[in-house]
Enzyme design. Structure first.
Site, short mmCIF file in Angstrom:
data_model
loop_
_atom_site.label_atom_id
_atom_site.label_comp_id
_atom_site.label_asym_id
_atom_site.label_seq_id
_atom_site.Cartn_x
_atom_site.Cartn_y
_atom_site.Cartn_z
N PHE A 225 0.78 -1.13 0.01
CA PHE A 225 -0.10 -0.12 -0.05
C PHE A 225 0.96 1.35 -0.09
CE2 PHE A 225 -2.04 -3.33 3.02
CZ PHE A 225 -2.62 -3.66 2.01
N ASP A 227 1.69 3.90 1.32
CA ASP A 227 1.69 4.86 2.62
C ASP A 227 2.95 5.69 2.74
OD1 ASP A 227 2.58 5.02 5.84
OD2 ASP A 227 0.14 4.38 5.83
#
Length: 311
Positions: A225, A227
């Protein structure tokens, strides 16, 4: 352009193209090998296990309400950093407390009519304006409206419609809720990220322990992901190397503009670096196991012992 998550011109495919072109952020192969060698089989299993999901932090009841809650949490899971005191934990615990007090607070009808007060309540009765507060309200309304229009108001039905495919679920989520369709542009080409859509799949996998609504036959196709904290860690490990200009900008604590070439390069190279790290780590573990297997097989009565060790 319709994108898929894994190979090809989807998330990993488009990010790989950026990684090949980028001079702002690059990957140090030697650092990848070094870090991969430090990851044991047990560590890799722990990281990939649904048991890594924090069951204390999140609402879990093993029923369809959990899917509804997870979708709401992930719809709001972005942009915490402008408020120094705001963390993801405020959202997760806030939603958990709100649902325990009133399970209908995440019903599609209530979400479709969400207000600023509703959003702040989901953040644990946050006492002041949240970052991108109006956008959070809009996204909740979008989720509620989309669920009512396509899935009878039920996130569980949305998950079931994917037929046990993580990639199919990401495509359904991004098709149904435009707010989950995050992408950027790098040198004139669209780069797909689909951060929260993939987090939704990952959270379902963890919340349901990899069974029922959390069972996906192609979970390995989901990417890391995007992030904003991960580049910091990978740079500390030496895996990411910044150009002199970018390093100077980061050292001066200058904000990297949203949609900029710097942001696209950072996110894309991270999304390529982590699968590479896992691939090298797994190959290293497999090589070690094969070496042990050869040693055991060569020992007296090795065949029997080998079957016990590797069955």
């Amino acid at each position: 352009m319709k994108a898929t998550v894994g190979s090809g011109w989807g998330v990993l495919g488009s990010c790989s193209w950026v990684a090949e072109k980028s001079t702002l952020v690059t990957i140090d192969p030697a650092a990848v090998d070094r870090v991969a060698a430090s990851l044991s089989d047990s560590t890799l299993r722990e990281i990939c296990s649904p048991a890594a999901f924090d069951a204390d932090l999140h609402f879990i009841d093993s029923g369809p309400l959990t899917a509804q809650v997870v979708l709401v949490v992930d719809a709001l899971n972005f942009c915490f950093w402008p408020d120094d005191e705001l963390e993801y934990e405020h959202l997760a615990r806030g939603v958990k407390a709100a649902v325990q007090s009133d399970p209908e607070c995440v019903s599609a009808a209530r979400l479709a009519a969400a207000t600023v007060e509703d959003v702040r309540r989901l953040f644990g009765e946050w006492p002041r304006e949240l970052p991108l507060e109006a956008e959070r309200v809009r996204l909740l309304r979008e989720v509620g409206t989309g669920l009512l229009r396509h899935y009878g108001g039920s996130a569980a039905r949305l998950v079931e419609a994917a037929g046990g495919s993580a990639m199919a679920l990401v495509e359904l989520v991004t098709h149904t809720f435009p707010g989950f369709r995050d992408a950027t542009v790098y040198r004139g080409r669209q780069v797909f990220l689909y951060k929260r859509a993939q987090i939704f799949v990952g959270d379902l996998y963890g919340a349901y322990g990899g069974v029922g609504l959390g069972a996906f036959r192609d979970m390995n196709e989901i990417t890391m992901f995007a992030d904003y904290r991960v580049p910091v860690v990978l740079r500390q490990l030496g895996i990411l190397v910044y150009s002199e200009a970018l390093a100077t900008q980061v050292a001066a604590l200058k904000q990297i503009p949203s949609g900029s070439e710097q942001e696209a390069a950072l996110v894309s190279v991270v999304l390529v670096a982590l699968p590479l790290l896992v691939e090298v780590a797994v190959a290293s573990v497999v090589e070690d196991l094969e070496m042990v297997e050869r040693e055991v097989t060569a020992a007296p009565n090795g065949g029997g012992r080998c079957r016990v060790l590797f069955s």
